[in-house]
Write a protein that holds these residues in place. Structure first.
Motif, PDB file in Angstrom:
ATOM      1  N   ALA A 131      72.032  69.624  35.157  1.00 34.35           N
ATOM      2  CA  ALA A 131      73.184  70.126  35.895  1.00 34.35           C
ATOM      3  C   ALA A 131      74.377  69.201  35.707  1.00 34.35           C
ATOM      4  O   ALA A 131      75.519  69.623  35.765  1.00 34.35           O
ATOM      5  CB  ALA A 131      72.849  70.251  37.374  1.00 34.35           C
ATOM      6  N   MET A 141      76.705  69.229  43.336  1.00 35.64           N
ATOM      7  CA  MET A 141      75.478  68.629  42.836  1.00 35.64           C
ATOM      8  C   MET A 141      74.468  68.439  43.953  1.00 35.64           C
ATOM      9  O   MET A 141      73.280  68.712  43.809  1.00 35.64           O
ATOM     10  CB  MET A 141      75.763  67.267  42.182  1.00 35.64           C
ATOM     11  N   ILE A 188      70.714  70.109  43.998  1.00 31.11           N
ATOM     12  CA  ILE A 188      69.495  69.307  43.961  1.00 31.11           C
ATOM     13  C   ILE A 188      68.667  69.538  45.227  1.00 31.11           C
ATOM     14  O   ILE A 188      67.457  69.769  45.164  1.00 31.11           O
ATOM     15  CB  ILE A 188      69.849  67.808  43.829  1.00 31.11           C
ATOM     16  N   LEU A 194      66.617  68.670  36.704  1.00 33.64           N
ATOM     17  CA  LEU A 194      67.827  69.433  36.994  1.00 33.64           C
ATOM     18  C   LEU A 194      68.983  68.480  37.248  1.00 33.64           C
ATOM     19  O   LEU A 194      70.136  68.809  36.997  1.00 33.64           O
ATOM     20  CB  LEU A 194      67.614  70.346  38.198  1.00 33.64           C
ATOM     21  N   GLY A 195      68.673  67.279  37.733  1.00 33.88           N
ATOM     22  CA  GLY A 195      69.716  66.296  37.986  1.00 33.88           C
ATOM     23  C   GLY A 195      70.567  66.044  36.758  1.00 33.88           C
ATOM     24  O   GLY A 195      71.787  66.113  36.825  1.00 33.88           O
ATOM     25  N   SER A 247      60.601  68.728  37.601  1.00 34.29           N
ATOM     26  CA  SER A 247      61.587  69.760  37.273  1.00 34.29           C
ATOM     27  C   SER A 247      62.846  69.556  38.088  1.00 34.29           C
ATOM     28  O   SER A 247      63.958  69.695  37.581  1.00 34.29           O
ATOM     29  CB  SER A 247      61.035  71.151  37.585  1.00 34.29           C
ATOM     30  N   ALA A 248      62.653  69.232  39.361  1.00 33.09           N
ATOM     31  CA  ALA A 248      63.808  69.009  40.213  1.00 33.09           C
ATOM     32  C   ALA A 248      64.600  67.801  39.719  1.00 33.09           C
ATOM     33  O   ALA A 248      65.827  67.830  39.653  1.00 33.09           O
ATOM     34  CB  ALA A 248      63.363  68.800  41.650  1.00 33.09           C
ATOM     35  N   VAL A 251      61.277  74.482  44.727  1.00 28.89           N
ATOM     36  CA  VAL A 251      60.116  74.324  43.840  1.00 28.89           C
ATOM     37  C   VAL A 251      58.870  73.966  44.645  1.00 28.89           C
ATOM     38  O   VAL A 251      57.768  74.394  44.296  1.00 28.89           O
ATOM     39  CB  VAL A 251      60.332  73.294  42.707  1.00 28.89           C
ATOM     40  N   LEU A 311      69.619  75.247  31.669  1.00 27.03           N
ATOM     41  CA  LEU A 311      69.031  75.841  32.876  1.00 27.03           C
ATOM     42  C   LEU A 311      67.608  76.302  32.598  1.00 27.03           C
ATOM     43  O   LEU A 311      66.715  76.159  33.432  1.00 27.03           O
ATOM     44  CB  LEU A 311      69.874  77.011  33.361  1.00 27.03           C
ATOM     45  N   ALA A 340      65.317  73.431  32.632  1.00 24.39           N
ATOM     46  CA  ALA A 340      65.035  72.986  33.996  1.00 24.39           C
ATOM     47  C   ALA A 340      64.073  73.936  34.693  1.00 24.39           C
ATOM     48  O   ALA A 340      63.489  73.584  35.711  1.00 24.39           O
ATOM     49  CB  ALA A 340      66.326  72.874  34.791  1.00 24.39           C
ATOM     50  N   GLY A 341      63.930  75.136  34.157  1.00 20.86           N
ATOM     51  CA  GLY A 341      62.990  76.072  34.769  1.00 20.86           C
ATOM     52  C   GLY A 341      63.605  76.921  35.854  1.00 20.86           C
ATOM     53  O   GLY A 341      62.959  77.253  36.838  1.00 20.86           O
ATOM     54  N   ILE A 342      64.877  77.302  35.671  1.00 20.98           N
ATOM     55  CA  ILE A 342      65.514  78.192  36.638  1.00 20.98           C
ATOM     56  C   ILE A 342      65.212  79.627  36.241  1.00 20.98           C
ATOM     57  O   ILE A 342      65.407  79.989  35.092  1.00 20.98           O
ATOM     58  CB  ILE A 342      67.046  77.996  36.624  1.00 20.98           C
ATOM     59  N   PRO A 343      64.677  80.448  37.146  1.00 26.30           N
ATOM     60  CA  PRO A 343      64.466  81.844  36.792  1.00 26.30           C
ATOM     61  C   PRO A 343      65.793  82.578  36.756  1.00 26.30           C
ATOM     62  O   PRO A 343      66.743  82.118  37.385  1.00 26.30           O
ATOM     63  CB  PRO A 343      63.593  82.364  37.928  1.00 26.30           C
ATOM     64  N   VAL A 360      56.516  69.923  39.538  1.00 27.56           N
ATOM     65  CA  VAL A 360      57.687  70.553  40.164  1.00 27.56           C
ATOM     66  C   VAL A 360      58.705  69.494  40.573  1.00 27.56           C
ATOM     67  O   VAL A 360      59.909  69.707  40.449  1.00 27.56           O
ATOM     68  CB  VAL A 360      57.322  71.440  41.376  1.00 27.56           C
ATOM     69  N   LEU A 361      58.231  68.347  41.033  1.00 30.46           N
ATOM     70  CA  LEU A 361      59.194  67.312  41.404  1.00 30.46           C
ATOM     71  C   LEU A 361      59.958  66.848  40.168  1.00 30.46           C
ATOM     72  O   LEU A 361      61.162  66.576  40.222  1.00 30.46           O
ATOM     73  CB  LEU A 361      58.493  66.139  42.083  1.00 30.46           C
ATOM     74  N   PHE A 419      67.126  73.005  45.238  1.00 29.58           N
ATOM     75  CA  PHE A 419      66.147  73.207  44.161  1.00 29.58           C
ATOM     76  C   PHE A 419      64.847  72.470  44.479  1.00 29.58           C
ATOM     77  O   PHE A 419      63.762  73.013  44.285  1.00 29.58           O
ATOM     78  CB  PHE A 419      66.731  72.753  42.823  1.00 29.58           C
ATOM     79  N   PHE A 425      61.124  79.117  33.024  1.00 29.65           N
ATOM     80  CA  PHE A 425      60.525  79.258  34.350  1.00 29.65           C
ATOM     81  C   PHE A 425      59.114  79.816  34.273  1.00 29.65           C
ATOM     82  O   PHE A 425      58.188  79.315  34.906  1.00 29.65           O
ATOM     83  CB  PHE A 425      61.409  80.147  35.219  1.00 29.65           C
TER      84      PHE A 425
END
Lengths: 489, 490
Positions: free
Chosen positions: A430, B159, B163, A426-427, A422-423, B170, A385, A388-391, A419-420, B166, A396
């Motif tokens: 997570a 999921m 996604i 997360l895929g 990072s999103a 961001v 996490l 991924a940069g989750i605060p 940022v995209l 998030f 983050f």
């Protein structure tokens, strides 16, 4: 304390220590070869860490100025990176107590780790191109051996050969760039290079551009920048996982500190050229790393690609490391380098724990892991996490600083890409968490609780604690990084 | 107040490892304490009639020095009312979970409290980065709620939820960074930023925050995560999702877009209004054709949240202060009411699923005979959902529509929406309640405690119908202030 003394102290601590540890392998008694070597190398690192912290606090408290010699700069920047890489080595050595135990060449293993650490420490202080090469090799050569430490394992051999060839290649390129620099400016000292270029900054001949390109390629191989990243996944997968941790969290960071010294300190007049190059490389590195990571089935490879992607975020800082965003960008680089070292160590060592107990690291073996290895899966989840940069985790904050710097430096598109990405990342992060906490076990055989390797678990908990504490109180590292950047001038 | 639940969550988890019953009771106690505190906060704001300014301010304490990130909390009318409803829903959700959650209780209640703490944090942060931090923490418990305790397609839904939200947030963060960099003074503190942001930054930031808030609210092209997440989540969590998580979007629109990006919102309100109307129609029409009771209720939320968007942006672009107050207060009022109304409906769908074994509207037959108490609650709840004049949800929708009409006569079209809503609820009731009971089916009815728990959701709705000034008293000054700060009425 003057610069020479600091360096001599480091060299003395590490050289004596690692020679001592290496000599232990002559002993006939396994206990000496293993336990004593382990404790001795821990002691060496603890001593040098204490030394670093002591010097750093003296430096900050007494409000002193950076001191120079011809070969070294002693400033907060060097302490910052020396501190970071030593923490990583410390965690790696501790975890080796569980992960590598029983290996015949354990004393040699520890001794090589110490030598490589010395290389990284010297690299953080180095301020002369020749010194950089020496330290670069001191850091690199032991790791080639370490990657191939498992002589009877073909993957380990392949990793070592691949890593060695590309490593040698990168040293060659670096030397070539340095000789060109010498030809252009008549010196190898970074400050002298800066002064020599001051007058001739505007006229860009092809030779200068070639030098720049060679520097970027030479450092890029260690920093795992696309397109010089090909060796990374294979090397990380084949090498012992503790060594992958060391490579990804440690040696890579050393690449960044030299890059700061060479590009930002010595070649600011050519920034119009290298910022664009770094912007493109940053975009390519993070995007490719993340997309490749999405498709991996083995967790080591996934982390290897994620490590590549993280290098891309750090490169954003280089891309805008000129006025007006210079300070913020460099703070971001330092901050993210530190955070990445901790997050990546934690993630890799968690995988090492799984590798040690289950013998495999495919994504499937993580199914329902939280029942079997609660500490390992918790730390892995937190570090993923954070990556991924989750605060409010540490990753983050450093990403926030980097993206802010990117917008401030007129490269908003780079921040958007960041940022995209990072999103996107997360895929797969997570996805691993889903494997561990949500999915059912693959077969009914695999449900029993596994005894977690105690020291690795301790290391993981410590790293998780750092991730969370820095996340909640980011000023801790941010202020240090800021001091380091401001002292750079 | 944020930290009571967050810190309390750890002992609750540990107690739960000891005896599962203990953690249920402990979390009820903690949520009750939070409820009492939020009631006190709300009450003191109501009595002082100062909903427009920030009270109970903590900070700013420097958090990341030199970077404009401060620890800075405070509530105004909007924050206080949403915190109150969060506290109410948390108590009721804990009560409802006693029956419906049977697995892994300690960690469940741990996450419930973590969720409550961070969502309250969202509603009282006065620093954009602090706001973002709480905003993201909310995701993590929600991911596990859906993924671990959810229905058959829970993994996919979890999921997708993670996604979608998030990515939205961001992009929103980029908007915040823009605001920080191009405003003097450079700061993330909301009170210091008001009225200082250059117009072009407002435009870009509005586009960025639209992604973040629009996914949460949800606005129609960004809504596709919602039906999946709501349907797969366990019933108490659906209440949190629809009741509180969606409100984060509405809160963001009002706090950031109306409060900070006011000129851009005023000038380009028609874009948001168009999205709002689209959302309302889409939600209503799609809800009509659903077979799954829970999915229908989920789409009701989309339908209702469109009112929030419509109300806030017609309000900010209105030409008279009266219309503005109708619109913005109506939007806040609507959020409050929707939280309570959707709460009862989702909990009920959970009970029905548990007792009848299905949520398919076509298969549920003869509830009138089979489960009389459930039927009573279902009808009462549906009336709340369709905004019948016996609840305050009627008032809020009426206010929004009235405000909209006084801005532009064509917005009168939205009167159709409540008609659609009534239509699909009545049709659902006709099919499930008014049908004969098939012979082979035996339903178990609700037990009394569950029924009381459900009826409690309706109390605020009744109360606010009779005394709407209980809420509007603290919201109206805020709406007026927002309107004037945006340059309205000049």
């Amino acid at each position: 304390m003057n610069a020479d003394m600091v360096i001599i102290d480091y060299v003395a601590i590490f050289t004596v220590g690692s020679l001592l540890v290496a000599s232990l392998s002559l002993s006939k008694r396994a206990a000496v070869r293993q336990s004593l070597a382990f404790y001795a190398s821990l002691a060496v690192l603890a001593a040098s860490l204490a030394f670093t912290l002591l010097n750093l606090s003296i430096y900050l408290l007494s409000d002193s100025k950076p001191s120079y010699t011809n070969l070294f700069h002693v400033d907060p920047l060097s302490y910052f990176f020396a501190f970071t890489v030593q923490i990583v080595s410390f965690l790696v050595i501790l975890s080796s107590r569980n992960y590598m135990w029983g290996d015949r060449n354990l004393a040699v293993y520890f001794s090589l780790l110490l030598f490589s650490t010395l290389g990284m420490v010297l690299l953080s202080f180095a301020a002369d191109l020749l010194m950089i090469v020496v330290a670069w090799e001191l850091m690199g050569i032991p790791t080639y051996v370490l990657a191939g430490l498992r002589k009877d394992n073909p993957f380990s051999n392949e990793a070592a050969v691949k890593y060695f060839l590309l490593g040698a290649f990168s040293s060659g390129i670096l030397l070539y760039a340095i000789s060109l620099t010498y030809g252009l400016t008549g010196t190898t000292n970074l400050i002298a290079v800066l002064q020599a270029l001051q007058g001739s900054a505007t006229q860009l001949d092809p030779l200068t551009l070639l030098t720049l390109a060679l520097f970027i390629a030479g450092f890029g191989l260690k920093m795992s920048v696309v397109p010089f990243h090909m060796w990374i996944p294979d090397a990380y997968e084949g090498a012992p996982t503790t060594i992958s941790t060391f490579l990804s969290a440690g040696t890579k960071k050393a690449g960044f500190v030299v890059a700061i010294r060479v590009f930002v300190v010595a070649l600011p007049f050519l920034s119009a050229n290298w910022t664009t190059a770094f912007a493109i490389l940053a975009l390519a590195t993070m995007t490719l790393g993340n997309i490749a990571a999405l498709t991996q089935r083995s967790l080591t490879r996934m982390l290897a690609y994620s490590s590549i992607a993280q290098a891309g975020y750090i490169l954003i800082g280089f891309a805008v490391a000129t006025e007006p965003a210079k300070t913020l960008a460099l703070i971001g680089v330092l901050f993210h380098a530190f955070n990445h070292a901790i997050m990546q160590s934690s993630a890799f060592l968690a995988v090492a724990a799984v590798d040690r107990t289950m013998g495999r690291v495919s994504l499937d073996s993580f199914a329902s892991l939280w029942r079997r290895m609660p500490i390992t899966s918790f730390s892995l989840a937190v570090s993923l996490l954070a990556l991924a940069g989750i605060p409010p985790l540490n990753g983050f904050w450093s990403k926030l600083v980097l993206f802010t710097a990117a917008i401030q430096g007129d490269m908003a598109w780079l921040a958007l890409a960041g940022v995209l990405n990072s999103a996107l990342s997360l895929g797969y992060y997570a996805w691993v968490i889903k494997r561990m906490y949500i999915d059912e076990p693959i077969s009914s055989l695999e449900q029993g609780k596994i005894e977690e390797p105690p020291i690795i678990s301790g290391v993981l908990l410590a790293a998780t604690a750092i991730i969370i504490v820095v996340g909640i109180y980011p000023s801790l590292i941010y202020d240090l990084a800021k001091a380091a950047v401001l002292a750079l001038g | 107040m944020i930290f009571i639940p967050i810190v309390g969550s750890v002992p609750v988890y540990l107690l739960g490892r000891l005896r599962e019953r203990l953690c249920e009771i402990a979390s009820l106690v903690i949520t009750l304490i939070v409820f009492a505190l939020s009631l006190y906060m709300y009450g003191s704001l109501l009595i002082s009639k100062e909903g427009a300014t920030f009270h109970f301010v903590e900070g700013p304490y420097s958090w990341l020095s030199g970077f404009g990130v401060d620890y800075y909390l405070g509530v105004d009318g909007l924050g206080a009312s949403l915190i109150l409803i969060s506290a109410i829903l948390s108590v009721l959700v804990v009560l409802g979970s006693w029956d419906l959650i049977t697995e892994k209780k300690p960690i469940y209640y741990f996450l419930i409290l973590l969720f409550e703490g961070s969502i309250i944090g969202v509603f009282c942060s006065l620093n954009l980065i602090l706001f973002y931090v709480f905003w993201e923490i909310v995701l993590i418990p929600m991911f596990f709620f859906i993924g671990v305790w959810g229905g058959p397609r829970r993994k996919y839904a979890a999921m997708k939820f993670l996604i979608f939200t998030f990515v939205g947030s961001v992009i929103m963060l980029l908007g915040f960074i823009l605001i920080y960099l191009f405003t003097t003074p450079n700061t993330f503190n909301i009170p210091e930023l008001i009225g200082k942001i250059p117009f072009w930054v407002q435009l870009l930031a509005s586009a960025a925050t639209f992604a973040g808030f629009g996914v949460k609210l949800p606005v129609v092209p960004l809504h596709t995560w919602l039906p999946d997440a709501h349907v797969e989540a366990p019933a108490p969590i659906s209440v949190f999702l629809a009741g509180l998580l969606l409100k984060m979007g509405g809160y963001g629109f009002i706090r950031v877009n109306l409060g900070l990006l006011a000129e851009a919102s005023r000038q380009y309100a028609w874009i948001f209004i168009a999205f709002g109307i689209l959302t309302m129609f889409y939600g209503a029409l799609v809800a009509m054709v659903q077979r799954d009771l829970k999915r229908m209720i989920a789409l009701t939320s989309i339908n209702h949240m469109g009112f929030v968007l419509l109300g806030s942006f017609t309000g900010i672009s209105a030409s008279t202060a009266q219309a503005a107050v109708y619109g913005i207060s109506g939007a806040i009022f609507q959020m409050f009411n929707h939280a309570a109304a959707i709460g009862i409906l989702f909990m009920l769908s959970g009970y029905i699923h548990e007792q009848a074994g299905t949520r398919n509207i076509d298969e549920l037959k003869g509830l009138r005979i089979g489960m009389p108490k459930t039927t009573l609650v279902l009808i009462l709840g549906s009336l709340a959902g369709m905004a019948a004049p016996m609840y305050s949800s009627f008032l809020s929708e009426w206010m929004v529509i009235l405000g909209a009409i006084s801005v532009n006569r064509w917005y009168a079209l939205t009167v159709l929406i409540p008609i659609f809503t009534v239509a699909y609820f009545l049709w659902m009731i006709k099919r499930t309640v008014m049908s004969p009971l098939p012979e082979h089916i035996h339903y178990h009815d609700l037990h009394n405690r569950a029924m009381i728990g459900l009826l409690l959701y309706l109390v605020p709705l009744f109360l606010l119908l009779i005394f709407p000034s209980l809420l509007l008293g603290i919201v109206d000054p805020l709406s007026l202030w927002l309107y004037q700060a945006a340059g309205g009425g000049r």
